[in-house]
Design an enzyme around this catalytic site. Structure first.
Site, PDB file in Angstrom:
ATOM      1  N   SER A  49     -16.464  10.643 -31.981  1.00 29.13           N
ATOM      2  CA  SER A  49     -17.679  11.364 -32.343  1.00 29.13           C
ATOM      3  C   SER A  49     -18.039  12.315 -31.216  1.00 29.13           C
ATOM      4  O   SER A  49     -17.689  12.083 -30.049  1.00 29.13           O
ATOM      5  CB  SER A  49     -18.833  10.384 -32.563  1.00 29.13           C
ATOM      6  OG  SER A  49     -20.087  11.049 -32.600  1.00 29.13           O
ATOM      7  N   TYR A  82     -23.980   3.081 -29.946  1.00 31.48           N
ATOM      8  CA  TYR A  82     -23.055   3.803 -30.827  1.00 31.48           C
ATOM      9  C   TYR A  82     -22.240   4.826 -30.045  1.00 31.48           C
ATOM     10  O   TYR A  82     -21.007   4.848 -30.136  1.00 31.48           O
ATOM     11  CB  TYR A  82     -23.819   4.502 -31.957  1.00 31.48           C
ATOM     12  CG  TYR A  82     -22.928   5.389 -32.792  1.00 31.48           C
ATOM     13  CD1 TYR A  82     -22.031   4.832 -33.695  1.00 31.48           C
ATOM     14  CD2 TYR A  82     -22.952   6.777 -32.645  1.00 31.48           C
ATOM     15  CE1 TYR A  82     -21.183   5.640 -34.447  1.00 31.48           C
ATOM     16  CE2 TYR A  82     -22.121   7.586 -33.391  1.00 31.48           C
ATOM     17  CZ  TYR A  82     -21.233   7.013 -34.290  1.00 31.48           C
ATOM     18  OH  TYR A  82     -20.384   7.821 -35.016  1.00 31.48           O
TER      19      TYR A  82
END
Length: 255
Positions: A150, A163
């Site tokens: 990401s 995350y």
């Protein structure tokens, strides 16, 4: 040439997180490009529907309902892939969850779930399928391991600390895996998407994080899962000598 419909002919691709979003789109794209695709996710009904649609369009798909957090289930999935499709030579390691909350709220169950799926689940798939990839590369001259990271691996996002840390793990792990696997003909890549319209945002329950996501949705055009699928298809169809090790894919207006 790289987008030829048969560019992935004679390849066996495994896609985790295949029941929706980026995983589903990539499974469709690789199947359309000639690969036999093994679909791995927990939601068997979604996988069955996807497999029927791939079959209808002339592709080949195998449904494997399994949780990547279960190492034994992943080893069993690898054995079934080999028995029914042949050894995998492409693993798109894509399963992931995104749960957000300020760190001082101590949402420890959410922390553990992200660690279990985004990190341990990633390793479970690697442990199950890397033997396939190494053997396939020796036979065919190349194999591919593509891990979904990401843009969060490179940035700071309030309330998303665990995350983004899990995704930084994915990116750094991918770079280091090249040292072990590159000499054996296995390319390793980390794909780092920016904002993509998927179910991932639906995992978020923190009001502040939801407000932020809604605000950026109004101010820029997000990527589609098909954009990431096309990226994966491209980097896995390059000549064996070429390894795009880290690819960041951003919405044009996202900074």
């Amino acid at each position: 040439m790289t987008n030829s419909p048969a560019r992935h002919a004679n390849r066996v691709a495994v896609v985790t997180g295949a029941s929706s979003g980026i995983g589903e789109a990539t499974a469709r794209r690789l199947a359309a490009s000639g690969a036999a695709v093994a679909l791995i996710a927990r939601r068997a009904d979604r996988l069955e529907t996807l497999a029927k649609e791939i079959d209808r369009d002339g592709g080949t798909a195998l449904v494997l309902a399994a949780d990547v957090a279960d190492a034994e289930a992943m080893r069993a999935a690898a054995a079934e892939v080999e028995a029914k499709l042949g050894r995998a030579d492409l693993l798109f390691n894509n399963a992931g969850v995104m749960l957000a909350a300020p760190i001082d709220e101590l949402a420890t169950a959410d922390w553990q779930r992200m660690i279990d799926v985004n990190m341990s689940g990633l390793m479970n798939a690697i442990g199950a399928f890397v033997p396939h990839l190494v053997a396939s590369a020796a036979e065919k001259g190349v194999a591919d391991l593509v891990n979904t990271s990401s843009i969060g691996a490179q940035a700071v996002f309030p309330s998303f600390a665990v995350y983004v840390a899990s995704k930084a793990y994915v990116t750094h792990l991918s770079k280091n895996l090249r040292a072990d696997l590159g000499p054996k003909g296995v390319r390793v890549a980390a794909v780092e998407p920016g904002l993509v319209e998927t179910e991932l945002q639906g995992h978020v329950t923190d009001p502040g994080a939801i407000e932020w996501l809604d605000s950026v949705r109004e101010t820029l055009t997000w990527l589609k899962p098909e954009d990431i699928a096309e990226t994966v298809a491209f980097l896995t169809s390059l000549p064996a000598r070429v390894n795009l090790q880290q690819v960041t894919v951003m919405p044009t207006a996202q900074v």
